[in-house]
Write a protein that holds these residues in place. Sequence first.
Motif, mmCIF file in Angstrom:
data_model
loop_
_atom_site.group_PDB
_atom_site.id
_atom_site.type_symbol
_atom_site.label_atom_id
_atom_site.label_comp_id
_atom_site.label_asym_id
_atom_site.label_seq_id
_atom_site.Cartn_x
_atom_site.Cartn_y
_atom_site.Cartn_z
ATOM 1 N N HIS A 37 0.835 -1.200 0.000
ATOM 2 C CA HIS A 37 0.000 0.000 0.000
ATOM 3 C C HIS A 37 0.875 1.257 0.000
ATOM 4 C CE1 HIS A 37 -3.651 -2.295 0.662
ATOM 5 N NE2 HIS A 37 -3.050 -2.960 1.619
ATOM 6 N N TRP A 40 0.470 7.048 2.125
ATOM 7 C CA TRP A 40 -0.659 7.882 2.561
ATOM 8 C C TRP A 40 -1.871 7.023 2.915
ATOM 9 C CZ3 TRP A 40 -4.790 6.920 -0.484
ATOM 10 C CH2 TRP A 40 -4.550 6.509 -1.803
ATOM 11 N N TYR A 41 -1.963 5.839 2.310
ATOM 12 C CA TYR A 41 -3.089 4.950 2.617
ATOM 13 C C TYR A 41 -3.048 4.544 4.089
ATOM 14 C CZ TYR A 41 -6.416 1.105 1.843
ATOM 15 O OH TYR A 41 -7.501 0.277 1.881
ATOM 16 N N MET B 1 -6.497 1.663 -6.903
ATOM 17 C CA MET B 1 -6.671 2.013 -5.487
ATOM 18 C C MET B 1 -8.113 2.368 -5.075
ATOM 19 S SD MET B 1 -4.730 1.513 -3.050
ATOM 20 C CE MET B 1 -3.351 0.940 -4.051
ATOM 21 N N SER B 4 -9.578 -0.216 -2.709
ATOM 22 C CA SER B 4 -9.121 -0.198 -1.320
ATOM 23 C C SER B 4 -9.677 0.999 -0.570
ATOM 24 C CB SER B 4 -7.603 -0.199 -1.211
ATOM 25 O OG SER B 4 -6.998 -0.435 -2.413
ATOM 26 N N LEU B 5 -9.907 2.116 -1.271
ATOM 27 C CA LEU B 5 -10.502 3.271 -0.585
ATOM 28 C C LEU B 5 -11.942 2.978 -0.184
ATOM 29 C CD1 LEU B 5 -9.159 6.514 -2.302
ATOM 30 C CD2 LEU B 5 -8.684 5.630 -0.020
ATOM 31 N N LEU B 8 -11.794 0.782 2.787
ATOM 32 C CA LEU B 8 -11.417 1.602 3.935
ATOM 33 C C LEU B 8 -12.621 2.389 4.461
ATOM 34 C CD1 LEU B 8 -8.079 3.488 4.055
ATOM 35 C CD2 LEU B 8 -10.114 4.468 5.074
#
Lengths: 228, 105
Positions: A37, A40-41, B1, B4-5, B8
């Motif tokens: 990752h 910043w994640y 990404m 994954s956001l 999250l």
Amino acid sequence: MEKRSVFRQAARHTLPVLMGYVPLGIAFGFVATQAGHPWWYAVVMSTFVYSGATQFFILGLSATGMPMATAIVMACLLNLRHSFYGLSLLSKFSGTRWAKPYLIFAVTDETFALLTTTLEPDPSTRTRLYVLISLLDQLYWVAGTLVGALLGTAVPVAIAGIEFSLTALFVVLAVGSTERIRSLVPLTVALATTVIGRLLLPSSAVLPASIAVGTGMLLLLARHTDHA
Amino acid sequence: MPDSLLVLAIMAVITFASRLLPFVLFSRTRPPRWVATVETVLPPLVLWLLVFYSLNSVAWRTTPYGIPALGGVAMTVLAHRWKHNALLSIFSGTAIYMILTRLLG
């Protein structure tokens, strides 16, 4: 009381959390970036999720390919302990007004321990003290995460075997909760349902089935011992 | 990404909801007794299940027969029973896992 001294009081109370959160935050940031990752994640996670167990659990999701539905159920169960913390904080947080949403968001194992055990604050500065304690604790966690994430980005080759730290974290939490209830029954039930499930069921069904059967068994057992 | 956001965001909502729940449910009434039962028995069950789940990819029937994983778990448990220092337990358990993997793999 003066603003300065309230801050000093909060800083003194949170010192042990500083010692714990910075290294653990570094470990989290490091493992997150080593798992692929971006830095910043990890920092966004520590800011908006702010729960060590859940954050490591999220890293495990991509590593193990857990189906999303199972992941949601597991996350709810994993976070259940926060709900019980809240039960003990209902009266403490009453009258904190504008600060209440953040105070509720920021209840972690350690902040809960600080707020419930060590403090008999002056009513006039109570809200400010609670907010400062919660904010400082989260600041330590986020700062540690940032340092670890930058370190992990700087180490070019992934360290083989670091993914085991996820298992180790769950072992640490499991040992802690087992010591608190002083019973090996949940461990035994978890082991039995997993072994039997892996023999009988497709691998994706083992975890949901184990949760359902295990919870049922434990509730029945608890009821039985209540009546005895 | 973006995936994954999204994950999250879902996890952040679940975590906040778990913290908010008691304030919404029991602002006026006292929690019933079964809540206390669930509180004591569920966390260790769920956490041990997660331990075993995270060991899903271990190949028990081929060399090194899961010995590194078992050694790592044993080290973590012993270290944690001894010092109750989460970081020390995680580090020592992971170190034993790495060492055994290199020696036996």
